[in-house]
Design a protein around this motif. Structure first.
Motif, PDB file in Angstrom:
ATOM      1  N   GLN A 172       0.816  -1.212   0.000  1.00 50.29           N
ATOM      2  CA  GLN A 172       0.000   0.000   0.000  1.00 50.29           C
ATOM      3  C   GLN A 172       0.850   1.262   0.000  1.00 50.29           C
TER       4      GLN A 172
ATOM      5  N   GLU B 257      -8.135  -6.607   1.636  1.00 52.12           N
ATOM      6  CA  GLU B 257      -7.314  -5.989   0.590  1.00 52.12           C
ATOM      7  C   GLU B 257      -7.503  -6.664  -0.769  1.00 52.12           C
TER       8      GLU B 257
ATOM      9  N   SER C 160      -9.165  -4.674  -3.976  1.00 50.27           N
ATOM     10  CA  SER C 160      -8.263  -4.373  -5.087  1.00 50.27           C
ATOM     11  C   SER C 160      -8.604  -5.127  -6.363  1.00 50.27           C
TER      12      SER C 160
END
Length: 586
Positions: free
Chosen positions: A193, A469, A473
């Motif tokens: 990130q 995540e 994503s």
């Protein structure tokens, strides 16, 4: 024209149009209720007896009598000191090793390959890791056998308290070895990130050494992302019970173990003392987190001149090599201890005769497994069923919450993340007693509903952290293409998102299952002594003298989560073996 309009009105609705019933809408509120209600009730059920109020035990006059009795208990100061030394020491050690390894080895192949061994180490429950480490560092353990008697001269095991030492150093080592993989995995995820490549490239082009460049450009941006995992490691290390029973001192033990003894003492008046001790444990964890946060600010202020000073760090001869070697050695040493602990468990479970100072058993046998087969079947089945139930429910709730984000177009703020970490930040001993009281009043104690609920409290945060995540994503163009072809929200979820996220889903399920297998206190409190799992049996057997029986339970306890991770790796590879383009994201 009219026929055209009729055909358009009959066409499938595009995503974004409201469906008659959106099952994801109530999921976030339901998830928060499952978290906040038991934790809130548990804290209240612990705080009230701590101040003398529990009518069921003739406590109807609130006051400070439990606290006076608590401070009169012998060995309390030493218990608090051992708790602070082991908890803060392990967190500092794990954090320092992670920073040194990332700063010194971020350009090496080892940095990329270490991910392969993180999953097996994360899968090992805390009790099994502690048992394996005790086999390793005990006076008659494998490390001493490797150098005895030819190098050490010890024909007999040395008279050294390397396990259950009075200062909790073995416990500190065990916590460092067990928590380092989790912290390193959180750091590796946060590095994606931060986007560390460009700042590092710029710093290197300006003449900064590799280690200095990482510390000056990456660490300041990385630390806020791993702050909550660090706090969770600190809270757990200060309040751990199963590892403290196996590795920590016993006279007196750490505060959490001492409180557990009071809770289960036949003298019911000690329940008030135990509640006061649990409240003290809460205060210790809160104070430690506040002290750590203060330390963050002080270090940030002290490091500001160094960060802005322009020192390249490349003029110190051998500085980068020293940092590289220190980080590599510390990380590999901790990982090596973890893997060697698993090897020690496996050796003892199949050993029949293993006398000191033989490095390996002189005879092998399956007799220990045969004798425990009946008990292993019952406890193993209970462990498996509990883990599967808690993991499936956690997956449904997490997918519902993440899908609600996609459909609503809003991501939760920082406060929601703190709520997610709440079961990991609050010490288990501090609120599970109150949850037990609530379960008894609702006639749920010892039942499967209460047990699964208690495991779910700790499984769901890890499942969310593992899945959030990858879910967020996923390339949104897949969804846009499906919507243009007329797919609704449900079809988009079941035919596009979930198949493409199969690998992260299975990995998150493996993490959740491993967390459930390792739960000790929730099973002990909510099981009401009537439900035995591999973890509760292994901790109970750790006080006995038969290492072979203990190793059998610890080995199976470690094996179940490892099989879960192997399934998470093998199943997507098999399903997508002929569809390379449809392979699930990593």
């Amino acid at each position: 024209m009219g026929a055209t309009l009729r055909r358009l009105s009959a066409a499938p609705r595009l995503a974004g149009a409201a469906s008659p019933f959106d099952w994801t809408r109530p999921v976030p509120a339901l998830t928060l209720a499952l978290f906040l209600l038991p934790i809130g009730a548990g804290l209240l059920g612990t705080l009230l007896p701590a101040f003398g109020w529990q009518p069921g035990l003739a406590g109807e006059a609130p006051g400070l009598a439990p606290w006076r009795a608590l401070f009169d208990q012998p060995g309390l100061e030493r218990s608090v000191l051992v708790t602070l030394v082991s908890g803060i020491g392990a967190t500092l050690a794990a954090f320092a090793i992670v920073v040194a390894f990332c700063a010194g080895c971020h350009r090496s192949r080892l940095f990329r390959r270490l991910r392969l061994v993180l999953a097996p180490l994360l899968a090992v429950p805390h009790a099994a890791a502690a048992i394996g480490l005790a086999f390793l560092i005990a006076p008659s353990g494998l490390l001493v056998r490797l150098v005895s008697p030819w190098a050490s001269g010890w024909a007999l095991p040395p008279d050294v308290a390397s396990v259950n030492d009075p200062w909790g150093l073995a416990l500190t080592l065990g916590l460092t070895v067990k928590e380092l993989p989790f912290l390193l995995l959180m750091t590796l995820g946060a590095l994606g990130q931060v986007g560390a490549r460009e700042p590092l490239r710029t710093a290197r082009s300006l003449g900064y050494g590799p280690t200095t460049a990482w510390l000056k450009t990456v660490l300041p941006a990385l630390y806020p992302l791993i702050r909550l995992p660090l706090y969770a490691v600190l809270a757990f290390s200060l309040s751990v019970v199963d590892m403290a029973i196996i590795l920590g001192p016993s006279t007196p033990p750490s505060l959490a173990v001492l409180v557990l003894r009071w809770f289960y003492d036949p003298d019911l008046s000690l329940r008030f003392v135990a509640a006061a001790g649990a409240t003290l444990q809460l205060g210790l964890v809160a104070a430690a987190i506040a002290l750590w946060a203060l330390g963050e600010r002080l270090v940030a202020r002290a490091a500001r001149p160094w960060l802005a000073g322009g020192g390249r760090g490349g003029d110190w001869p051998g500085g980068a090599r020293l940092a590289d070697a220190a980080g590599r050695t510390a990380a590999l040493g901790a990982v090596g201890l973890g893997l060697a602990s698993l090897l020690g468990i496996a050796l003892w479970s199949f050993a029949w005769r293993w006398r000191y100072p033989d490095v390996l058993p002189t005879s092998w046998s399956l007799e220990s497994w045969r004798r425990q087969l009946e008990g292993l079947g019952a406890t193993g089945g209970t462990t498996l069923a509990l883990g599967l139930c808690a993991t499936v429910i956690a997956l449904v709730l997490v997918v519902g919450c993440l899908e609600r984000e996609q459909r609503g177009g809003r991501r939760p703020g920082r406060g929601a993340l703190w709520l997610l970490y709440l079961p990991l930040l609050a010490p288990q001993i501090g609120f599970l007693f109150g949850v037990q009281v609530l379960a008894v009043r609702l006639d749920l104690a010892g039942g499967w509903l209460a047990l699964v609920w208690s495991h779910l409290l700790f499984v769901l945060p890890y499942v969310f952290l593992a899945l959030a995540e990858p879910y967020r994503s996923l390339d949104p163009r897949y969804g846009r293409a499906a919507r243009c072809l007329g797919a609704g929200p449900e079809r988009l979820l079941w035919r596009i998102r979930l198949p493409m996220l199969l690998r992260p889903l299975l990995f998150a399920a493996a993490v959740g299952f491993a967390v459930s297998v390792g739960q000790y206190l929730p099973t002990l409190f909510l099981g009401a002594g009537r439900v035995a799992t591999l973890t509760t049996e292994a901790v109970a057997l750790s006080a006995g003298g038969d290492r072979r029986v203990l190793a059998v339970y610890a080995f199976l306890q470690a094996l179940l989560p490892l099989l879960g991770f192997l399934a998470a790796i093998a199943l997507p590879a098999w399903l997508f073996r002929r569809r390379r383009g449809a392979r699930a994201p990593q």
